[in-house]
Enzyme design. Structure first.
Site, mmCIF file in Angstrom:
data_model
loop_
_atom_site.group_PDB
_atom_site.id
_atom_site.type_symbol
_atom_site.label_atom_id
_atom_site.label_comp_id
_atom_site.label_asym_id
_atom_site.label_seq_id
_atom_site.Cartn_x
_atom_site.Cartn_y
_atom_site.Cartn_z
ATOM 1 N N LEU A 201 -12.597 -6.041 0.435
ATOM 2 C CA LEU A 201 -11.949 -5.395 1.587
ATOM 3 C C LEU A 201 -11.129 -4.187 1.148
ATOM 4 C CD1 LEU A 201 -10.802 -8.653 3.396
ATOM 5 C CD2 LEU A 201 -12.411 -6.991 4.353
ATOM 6 N N LYS A 281 0.583 -6.647 5.335
ATOM 7 C CA LYS A 281 0.517 -5.251 5.796
ATOM 8 C C LYS A 281 -0.955 -4.813 5.848
ATOM 9 C CE LYS A 281 1.578 -0.531 4.140
ATOM 10 N NZ LYS A 281 2.329 0.309 3.195
ATOM 11 N N ASP A 286 -3.619 4.985 4.760
ATOM 12 C CA ASP A 286 -2.282 5.545 4.856
ATOM 13 C C ASP A 286 -2.284 6.995 4.371
ATOM 14 O OD1 ASP A 286 0.396 6.097 4.953
ATOM 15 O OD2 ASP A 286 0.976 4.745 3.302
ATOM 16 N N SER A 291 4.569 12.964 7.769
ATOM 17 C CA SER A 291 5.103 13.102 6.397
ATOM 18 C C SER A 291 3.927 12.929 5.441
ATOM 19 C CB SER A 291 6.166 12.036 6.115
ATOM 20 O OG SER A 291 7.092 11.921 7.170
ATOM 21 N N LYS A 293 0.992 12.683 2.789
ATOM 22 C CA LYS A 293 0.995 12.478 1.342
ATOM 23 C C LYS A 293 0.289 13.649 0.654
ATOM 24 C CE LYS A 293 0.764 7.405 1.174
ATOM 25 N NZ LYS A 293 1.987 7.188 0.388
ATOM 26 N N ARG A 302 -6.890 3.733 0.948
ATOM 27 C CA ARG A 302 -7.799 2.852 1.684
ATOM 28 C C ARG A 302 -7.450 1.386 1.411
ATOM 29 N NH1 ARG A 302 -10.557 4.452 -2.882
ATOM 30 N NH2 ARG A 302 -11.631 2.857 -4.072
ATOM 31 N N ASP A 304 -4.423 0.219 1.355
ATOM 32 C CA ASP A 304 -3.069 -0.058 1.841
ATOM 33 C C ASP A 304 -3.059 -1.248 2.812
ATOM 34 O OD1 ASP A 304 -0.393 0.561 1.558
ATOM 35 O OD2 ASP A 304 -0.354 1.938 3.266
ATOM 36 N N ASP A 363 5.812 8.147 6.361
ATOM 37 C CA ASP A 363 5.063 7.512 5.273
ATOM 38 C C ASP A 363 5.656 6.146 4.908
ATOM 39 O OD1 ASP A 363 3.117 7.200 3.388
ATOM 40 O OD2 ASP A 363 4.016 8.567 1.909
ATOM 41 N N GLU A 365 5.686 3.509 6.593
ATOM 42 C CA GLU A 365 5.141 2.877 7.798
ATOM 43 C C GLU A 365 4.958 1.368 7.660
ATOM 44 O OE1 GLU A 365 3.342 4.120 5.474
ATOM 45 O OE2 GLU A 365 1.878 2.523 5.222
ATOM 46 N N ARG A 367 6.863 -0.997 6.507
ATOM 47 C CA ARG A 367 8.003 -1.800 6.966
ATOM 48 C C ARG A 367 8.063 -1.837 8.488
ATOM 49 N NH1 ARG A 367 11.967 1.928 3.509
ATOM 50 N NH2 ARG A 367 10.032 2.071 2.344
HETATM 51 N N1 BES Z 1 1.477 2.689 1.014
HETATM 52 C C1 BES Z 1 2.576 3.322 0.453
HETATM 53 C C2 BES Z 1 3.059 2.705 -0.852
HETATM 54 C C3 BES Z 1 2.082 2.717 -2.003
HETATM 55 C C4 BES Z 1 2.221 3.668 -2.978
HETATM 56 C C5 BES Z 1 1.135 1.752 -2.119
HETATM 57 C C6 BES Z 1 1.352 3.652 -4.059
HETATM 58 C C7 BES Z 1 0.276 1.734 -3.210
HETATM 59 C C8 BES Z 1 0.384 2.685 -4.176
HETATM 60 C C9 BES Z 1 3.763 3.312 1.431
HETATM 61 O O1 BES Z 1 3.428 3.298 2.763
HETATM 62 C C10 BES Z 1 4.572 4.515 1.152
HETATM 63 O O2 BES Z 1 4.048 5.587 1.294
HETATM 64 N N2 BES Z 1 5.825 4.338 0.744
HETATM 65 C C11 BES Z 1 6.673 5.415 0.423
HETATM 66 C C12 BES Z 1 8.035 5.097 0.970
HETATM 67 C C13 BES Z 1 8.980 6.257 0.940
HETATM 68 C C14 BES Z 1 8.515 7.321 1.906
HETATM 69 C C15 BES Z 1 10.354 5.771 1.289
HETATM 70 C C16 BES Z 1 6.723 5.557 -1.091
HETATM 71 O O3 BES Z 1 6.665 4.552 -1.788
HETATM 72 O O4 BES Z 1 6.769 6.674 -1.573
HETATM 73 ZN ZN ZN Z 2 1.553 2.428 3.213
HETATM 74 ZN ZN ZN Z 3 3.072 5.221 3.586
#
Ligand code: BES
Ligand code: ZN
Ligand code: ZN
Length: 517
Positions: A201, A281, A286, A291, A293, A302, A304, A363, A365, A367
Site C-alpha cells: 500500500l 494517518k 502529501d 505550504s 513541499k 505517496r 504518507d 504541511d 496536516e 495532526r
Molecule cells: N508527512 C510529513 C512528515 C514526513 C516527513 C513523513 C518525512 C515522512 C518523511 C508531514 O505531514 C509534514 O510535512 N510535517 C512537517 C511539519 C512541519 C510543517 C511542522 C515536517 O515534518 O516538516
Molecule cells: Zn504528512
Molecule cells: Zn505534511
C-alpha cells in the site's frame, strides 16, 4: 573462486548416483527447487561451525558432504554471510547455507531486541534472495530453531513491488524444511504477509492508491474474515455530518474525495469487551498543500498513509490469526493538495470536539486529520488507543530509522509496546510529552491551538503535544513512524523501498493484549 566451487560440486554430482536421477527429475517436473540451511558459529575459543538440526540431518543424508564442502570452500561462515552449493542433493539442485551467528545471542539489553531472532530473519532472507536470483521457484527453509523468525525473514526478504514493471523477479514459494514447528512457521508467514500488505500500500503510487482505492483494498482483504469483521467506508457527507472540520480542511484542496475508513474486528468471545483502538494517518499523497513541499523526494509522500497502512494491515493480520481480542481501526484518508479551494496559512478550522485550530502551516496536516479521528474514536470507550502516523520529519532527525518514536501518557502501554518490539525486532523508543511542548501549540493568535509550534525545535514533540489535546483516555500512545517509513539497507531483511514498519510490532502488541484478556 565461485567457478571453482561450481566445477568441484558438479564433478561430485556426476560421480554420485543420486545426482544423475536429480537432473532427470528436474526436467520432468520443470520446477527449480532450492534449500536454505543455517549454521551457527561455535561458541568461545572454539573455531568452526555448528550445524542446525535440519542442516545436520541434511549433512548426514549426503554422508557428510555438506560439512566437508563448508570446510573446503572458504573461511568460517560468519553471521549474515552465505554460500551456495550446487548438485549435492537429488531434490535440491541449489542449497544456500547461511550464517546465523552465535547460538547464545538472545535478547540484547542495549539493542532492545532479540539478536538471535534478528540473525535468523537476516539469514533466511539472504538465502531466499540468493536462490530467487538464481530463478529457483520453490524454496524449503530451515526453521533454524525459531520457525516464526525464519518464515518472517523468508517472506519479508522475497517481497518485491514489481507489479508495474514488465520485467519481474522470479515468484518464489516457500515452505518449512522438515516438520519441526509448522505452527511457528505459519505464524511467521502471517506476520510477514501483514507487513508486506502495508509495504504494498505504501509503495504503490498515489494515482493507484487513492483514498477510495485504499479503502476498497482493505475491504477486499477483510472479506475472507467477514464473520468477525465489519467495514464502513464513510463518505464525505458522513464526515461533514460528524463535524470533522479539521479533517475536511485538509481534504478540501483535492479533487479526490476523502474516505473515513472504520474497521471493527470482533475477535473476543466477549462481544462487549472494550476494544483496542488503532488510528492511522491516511494521507495518500502529501504535497504540503499551499505550504508546498520542495519537489525533491516529494514522490516519497505517496507513503504518507503509512499509519493507515500499518494499522489496517495489522487488523487484517489479527483477523487471519483469529486473535481473541476486539479491535477498532480508524483511517482518515485523503490527499493534501494545493488548489483554489485549499486551506490557506492562517485559516482557522473547528475540530469535532469544538476546539479551534489556526492552520499556520498546511504541511502539518497529519495532526489535523488525526485530531478528528481521535475525537471520534473516544466514542467507542476503548481500553487503549494507539495512533500511528508518518507525522514529522523531526522524528527522523531524532531517531533515524532505528526505531519508531512513541509518545504515551501510560507507563503500562509503553511496557506493552516495548515488549512487543523486542520480540519483532521492529523497535520503539520512548519520547517526552512535557507541558513545555504543549505551551508551544496552545499559544495561538486566533484560536485555541496552532497546528505548528512557535519554535522550530522539537518538532516531533510539539506534534505529539498537539495530538494530546484531543485525548482524554488514560492509555494512549502516538507512534511517529516518519523515520522508519522507508528502508535503504538498514534493515537487511527488507529490500530498498517502503518498509511497512511497525506492522509486526502492532500485531505482536495486539496478540499480547489478547493473551492478557
Ligand atoms: N508527512 C510529513 C512528515 C514526513 C516527513 C513523513 C518525512 C515522512 C518523511 C508531514 O505531514 C509534514 O510535512 N510535517 C512537517 C511539519 C512541519 C510543517 C511542522 C515536517 O515534518 O516538516
Ligand atoms: Zn504528512
Ligand atoms: Zn505534511
Amino acid at each position: 573462486m565461485t567457478m571453482l566451487l561450481v566445477r568441484r560440486t558438479v564433478q561430485t554430482a556426476v560421480r554420485t548416483k543420486c545426482c544423475r536421477s536429480f537432473s532427470a527429475s528436474q526436467t520432468h517436473l520443470n520446477e527449480r527447487k532450492g534449500l536454505v540451511l543455517g549454521v551457527f558459529e561455535k561458541e568461545g575459543e572454539e573455531a568452526g561451525l555448528h550445524l542446525t538440526e535440519a542442516a545436520a540431518g541434511f549433512d548426514q543424508n549426503i554422508s557428510g558432504k555438506l560439512s566437508e564442502l563448508l570446510k573446503i570452500s572458504g573461511p568460517t561462515l560468519k553471521k549474515g554471510k552465505s554460500r551456495i552449493f550446487y548438485g549435492i542433493h537429488k531434490d535440491f539442485p541449489c542449497v544456500a547455507v547461511v550464517g546465523l551467528g552465535k547460538t547464545s545471542a538472545g535478547v540484547c539489553g542495549s539493542e532492545n531486541w532479540d539478536t538471535s531472532k534478528e540473525n535468523i530473519r537476516q539469514a533466511t532472507s539472504a538465502g531466499c534472495r540468493l536462490l530467487q536470483d538464481l530463478e529457483v521457484n520453490h524454496v524449503e527453509v530451515d526453521g533454524c530453531g525459531d520457525a516464526q523468525s525464519a518464515a518472517e525473514g523468508a517472506a519479508l526478504g522475497l517481497f518485491q513491488y514489481d507489479k508495474l514493471k514488465s520485467k519481474k523477479k522470479t515468484k518464489v514459494t516457500t515452505q518449512l524444511h522438515g516438520s519441526s514447528d509448522s505452527t511457528g512457521w505459519q505464524k511467521g508467514v502471517m506476520y510477514a504477509d501483514g507487513q508486506n500488505l502495508a509495504r504494498l500500500l505504501m509503495e504503490a503510487p498515489a494515482n493507484h492508491i487513492t483514498p477510495t482505492a485504499f479503502a476498497n483494498t482493505i475491504e477486499e482483504r477483510l472479506a475472507l474474515h467477514a464473520e468477525r469483521v465489519t467495514v464502513n467506508k464513510r463518505s464525505q457527507a458522513w464526515i461533514e455530518q460528524q463535524q470533522m472540520g479539521a479533517f475536511l480542511s485538509v481534504s478540501k484542496g483535492s479533487e479526490e474525495p476523502p474516505v473515513f475508513l472504520e474497521l471493527h474486528y470482533n475477535g473476543s468471545p466477549d462481544s462487549k469487551q472494550a476494544p483496542l483502538l488503532l488510528v492511522g494517518k491516511g494521507i495518500t499523497f502529501d504535497s504540503g498543500g499551499i505550504s508546498l513541499k520542495p519537489s525533491a523526494s516529494m514522490d516519497a509522500m505517496r507513503a504518507d498513509m503509512g499509519g493507515a497502512a500499518t494499522v489496517c494491515a495489522s487488523i487484517v493480520t489479527a483477523a487471519a490469526l483469529k486473535l481473541p481480542v476486539n479491535i477498532i481501526g480508524l483511517a482518515p484518508l485523503c490527499e493534501n493538495m494545493p488548489s483554489g479551494k485549499a486551506t490557506k496559512p492562517g485559516d482557522v478550522v473547528t475540530a469535532k470536539n469544538g476546539k479551534t485550530i489556526q492552520v499556520d502551516n498546511t504541511d502539518a496536516e497529519g495532526r489535523l486529520v488525526l485530531a478528528d479521528a481521535l475525537c471520534y474514536g473516544h466514542t467507542f470507550n476503548p481500553r487503549t488507543i494507539v495512533n500511528v502516523a508518518t507525522l514529522t520529519g523531526a522524528i527522523d532527525v531524532a531517531l533515524g530509522s532505528a526505531a519508531t518514536g512513541v509518545f504515551t501518557n501510560s507507563d503500562w502501554l509503553w511496557e506493552q509496546l516495548h515488549k512487543a518490539s523486542v520480540v519483532t525486532g521492529d523497535r520503539v523508543w520512548r519520547m517526552p510529552l512535557f507541558q513545555h511542548y504543549t505551551r508551544q501549540v496552545t499559544d495561538s493568535q486566533l484560536a485555541d491551538l496552532n497546528n505548528v509550534g512557535n519554535s522550530r525545535s522539537g518538532g516531533a514533540c510539539t506534534a505529539a503535544a498537539f495530538l494530546r489535546e484531543f485525548v482524554t483516555a488514560p492509555h494512549w500512545a502516538h507512534l511517529d513512524i516518519a523515520g522508519v517509513m522507508s528502508n535503504k539497507d538498514e534493515v537487511p531483511y527488507l529490500s530498498k523501498g517502503m518498509s511497512g514498519r511497525p506492522t509486526r510490532t502492532l500485531v505482536e502488541f495486539a496478540a499480547g493484549l489478547a493473551q492478557s484478556g
